[in-house]
Design a protein around this motif. Sequence first.
Motif, PDB file in Angstrom:
ATOM      1  N   THR A 188      92.065 -73.800  38.559  1.00 12.80           N
ATOM      2  CA  THR A 188      92.905 -72.875  39.314  1.00 12.80           C
ATOM      3  C   THR A 188      94.364 -73.283  39.178  1.00 12.80           C
ATOM      4  O   THR A 188      94.670 -74.402  38.766  1.00 12.80           O
ATOM      5  N   ILE A 189      95.223 -72.355  39.529  1.00 12.08           N
ATOM      6  CA  ILE A 189      96.655 -72.574  39.424  1.00 12.08           C
ATOM      7  C   ILE A 189      97.293 -72.063  40.716  1.00 12.08           C
ATOM      8  O   ILE A 189      96.905 -71.006  41.220  1.00 12.08           O
ATOM      9  N   GLU A 195      96.461 -69.140  45.196  1.00  9.59           N
ATOM     10  CA  GLU A 195      95.724 -69.903  44.199  1.00  9.59           C
ATOM     11  C   GLU A 195      94.890 -68.929  43.382  1.00  9.59           C
ATOM     12  O   GLU A 195      94.088 -68.176  43.940  1.00  9.59           O
ATOM     13  N   LYS A 196      95.100 -68.940  42.095  1.00 13.09           N
ATOM     14  CA  LYS A 196      94.405 -68.012  41.189  1.00 13.09           C
ATOM     15  C   LYS A 196      93.703 -68.796  40.091  1.00 13.09           C
ATOM     16  O   LYS A 196      94.061 -69.926  39.784  1.00 13.09           O
ATOM     17  N   GLU A 197      92.722 -68.143  39.475  1.00 14.51           N
ATOM     18  CA  GLU A 197      92.025 -68.725  38.334  1.00 14.51           C
ATOM     19  C   GLU A 197      93.011 -68.848  37.170  1.00 14.51           C
ATOM     20  O   GLU A 197      93.804 -67.948  36.927  1.00 14.51           O
ATOM     21  N   ASP A 198      92.980 -69.975  36.491  1.00 14.95           N
ATOM     22  CA  ASP A 198      93.890 -70.201  35.364  1.00 14.95           C
ATOM     23  C   ASP A 198      93.308 -69.555  34.114  1.00 14.95           C
ATOM     24  O   ASP A 198      92.438 -70.120  33.455  1.00 14.95           O
ATOM     25  N   CYS A 199      93.783 -68.348  33.804  1.00 15.54           N
ATOM     26  CA  CYS A 199      93.301 -67.623  32.625  1.00 15.54           C
ATOM     27  C   CYS A 199      94.505 -66.977  31.932  1.00 15.54           C
ATOM     28  O   CYS A 199      95.580 -66.884  32.509  1.00 15.54           O
ATOM     29  N   ARG A 251      98.330 -66.125  33.380  1.00 14.25           N
ATOM     30  CA  ARG A 251      99.473 -66.780  32.720  1.00 14.25           C
ATOM     31  C   ARG A 251     100.496 -65.738  32.247  1.00 14.25           C
ATOM     32  O   ARG A 251     101.698 -65.937  32.352  1.00 14.25           O
ATOM     33  N   VAL A 297     105.174 -72.522  39.481  1.00 16.14           N
ATOM     34  CA  VAL A 297     103.806 -73.037  39.500  1.00 16.14           C
ATOM     35  C   VAL A 297     103.847 -74.417  40.147  1.00 16.14           C
ATOM     36  O   VAL A 297     104.642 -75.266  39.772  1.00 16.14           O
TER      37      VAL A 297
END
Length: 60
Positions: free
Chosen positions: A5-6, A38-42, A46, A58
């Motif tokens: 996550t990011i 907080e989001k999924e790092d995809c 990005r 970030v």
Amino acid sequence: MTMATIKIKQIKSKIGYPVDQKRTLQALGLHKIDQVVEKEDCPAIRGMIRKVHHLVTVID
């Protein structure tokens, strides 16, 4: 297996910026300055961050 996550923080107001950038912030779930999501790092996330890089940061 958990996805990475990011954390994304809005650091600047969206006032005065184009509608597409406002909608990108909304799609990220950001509505206020200093708000953190907080989001999924995809790649899609990005790309959204890259589009509004001057309004967000970030966080580690």
